[in-house]
Scaffold this motif. Structure first.
Motif, PDB file in Angstrom:
ATOM      1  N   ILE A 156       0.855  -1.186   0.000  1.00 26.30           N
ATOM      2  CA  ILE A 156       0.000   0.000   0.000  1.00 26.30           C
ATOM      3  C   ILE A 156       0.891   1.236   0.000  1.00 26.30           C
ATOM      4  O   ILE A 156       1.771   1.380   0.846  1.00 26.30           O
ATOM      5  N   LEU A 157       0.681   2.113  -0.962  1.00 26.01           N
ATOM      6  CA  LEU A 157       1.513   3.309  -1.083  1.00 26.01           C
ATOM      7  C   LEU A 157       0.782   4.478  -0.426  1.00 26.01           C
ATOM      8  O   LEU A 157      -0.161   5.031  -0.982  1.00 26.01           O
ATOM      9  N   TYR A 158       1.239   4.846   0.761  1.00 22.98           N
ATOM     10  CA  TYR A 158       0.552   5.864   1.543  1.00 22.98           C
ATOM     11  C   TYR A 158       0.953   7.287   1.156  1.00 22.98           C
ATOM     12  O   TYR A 158       0.206   8.219   1.395  1.00 22.98           O
ATOM     13  N   ARG A 159       2.145   7.446   0.597  1.00 22.26           N
ATOM     14  CA  ARG A 159       2.632   8.798   0.321  1.00 22.26           C
ATOM     15  C   ARG A 159       2.982   8.940  -1.156  1.00 22.26           C
ATOM     16  O   ARG A 159       3.316   7.972  -1.838  1.00 22.26           O
ATOM     17  N   TYR A 160       2.943  10.175  -1.611  1.00 23.22           N
ATOM     18  CA  TYR A 160       3.262  10.467  -3.003  1.00 23.22           C
ATOM     19  C   TYR A 160       4.683  10.044  -3.341  1.00 23.22           C
ATOM     20  O   TYR A 160       4.948   9.507  -4.418  1.00 23.22           O
ATOM     21  N   GLU A 161       5.634  10.242  -2.391  1.00 26.24           N
ATOM     22  CA  GLU A 161       7.021   9.859  -2.643  1.00 26.24           C
ATOM     23  C   GLU A 161       7.153   8.355  -2.838  1.00 26.24           C
ATOM     24  O   GLU A 161       7.959   7.889  -3.652  1.00 26.24           O
ATOM     25  N   GLN A 162       6.365   7.578  -2.085  1.00 22.82           N
ATOM     26  CA  GLN A 162       6.379   6.129  -2.268  1.00 22.82           C
ATOM     27  C   GLN A 162       5.973   5.752  -3.685  1.00 22.82           C
ATOM     28  O   GLN A 162       6.568   4.873  -4.307  1.00 22.82           O
TER      29      GLN A 162
END
Length: 334
Positions: A156-162
């Motif tokens: 799960i990609l929680y942040r834009y940077e991820q």
């Protein structure tokens, strides 16, 4: 998608105790604190079945700076691409697969969920995987095993940077795979055994564990800052002379030696908390350094094992430092 928008897409209830759910293989584990229906971005990895032919071929030279490495899909890989395109057309109002790469034996892709789903994300993905199977059976004119193995890995990609980092990871997959093909002895999942019989999981050049000259890199509050700097300087001189540096490289002074070691080509053993499974790998920085044969990564825990919830980060760092001392002081075999 704006960064502040993505930050608010995925929320979770940290009151749920994930450690009460038993052990599930790390590559198939779903998050216990997420319902997989909410809008957001997910990284999905799925592996082809053993009976499914390879999906692509790898081209390029990973050792050339700026050299392009790519995975070129064959007829079977193009079946996956056709299924992805159909999946996007069919679900364009609720989700879309954005970035993907078809590797010889697996597929990576990011799927962006645009609105609250009626069903679990896995239900929608199962239709994609079934579509690939039907396309394969039609192509081969007989019904065999399913296209992909049961289960898939998700992140799960929680942040834009991820999201940006994993898009880069997907694009960089062919180069990393070619590096592993060129230097298989330095990209080795293995175990090392302590003299008393205790096993630890490793990744990299296992022969470093038996190297006779090793030294622990450690910042300790028992010494003054000046004394710690002196200890670092001694470690630096020893590393220049061929010693293996052993450390989790967590503290700032330890990290400085780690960065210097990457630049100078020192031999290093790095302690990490979690073990890498057969289909998981370290960060890009460590993965690339493995190709030199001068890095071994040793995990504190077994594959699929997590640290006890009552342990603080300091407790875990203390455990890793203790393991570094054991690695230097004990005899090992691999």
């Amino acid at each position: 998608m704006k960064e502040d928008v993505l930050d608010n897409l995925l929320t979770y209830d940290d009151s749920i105790s994930w450690w009460n759910h038993g052990i599930i293989h790390s590559q198939l584990r779903r998050s216990f604190i997420h319902d997989y229906k909410r809008p957001g971005v997910y990284l999905i990895t799925v592996t082809k079945n053993d009976s499914t032919p390879i999906l692509s071929s790898l081209h390029g030279n990973p050792c050339l700076r700026g050299g392009e490495c790519r995975a070129v899909p064959n007829d079977y890989g193009r079946l996956v691409i056709d299924a992805i395109n159909y999946f996007n057309r069919r679900n364009e109002t609720i989700m879309c697969i954005r970035h993907y790469i078809v590797m010889p034996d697996h597929v990576h892709f990011t799927v962006r969920v645009l609105q609250e789903l009626r069903f679990h994300l896995g239900i929608y993905l199962s239709y994609l995987f079934k579509d690939c199977s039907h396309r394969l059976w039609n192509f081969m004119s007989y019904r065999g095993e399913s296209f992909f193995k049961a289960g898939y890995n998700d992140r799960i990609l929680y942040r834009y940077e991820q999201w940006l980092n994993w898009d880069e990871y997907i694009a960089d997959n062919p180069r990393r795979a070619l590096l592993r093909c060129m230097y298989p002895q330095y990209y080795h999942h293995s175990t090392i055994m302590r003299q008393g019989g205790e096993l630890y999981y490793t990744y990299g050049n296992s022969s470093l564990i038996t190297y006779p000259e090793k030294v622990v890199v450690r910042f300790t509050s028992k010494c003054s800052w000046k004394d710690n700097l002196v200890r670092n300087e001694i470690c630096r001189e020893l590393a220049d002379g061929g010693f293996v540096l052993v450390s989790p490289f967590v503290h700032g002074l330890e990290k400085a030696l780690w960065k210097e070691g990457l630049e100078k080509g020192w031999k290093m053993i790095r302690i990490v908390e979690k073990a890498y499974g057969k289909r998981s790998h370290p960060s890009k920085e460590m993965h690339e350094y493995c190709s030199t044969g001068k890095l071994l990564i040793v995990s504190l825990r077994k594959i699929g094992e997590r640290s006890a919830p009552e342990l603080s980060n300091r407790d875990i760092c203390m455990e890793m430092n203790a393991l570094a001392e054991i690695i230097v002081g004990d005899k090992w075999r691999y």
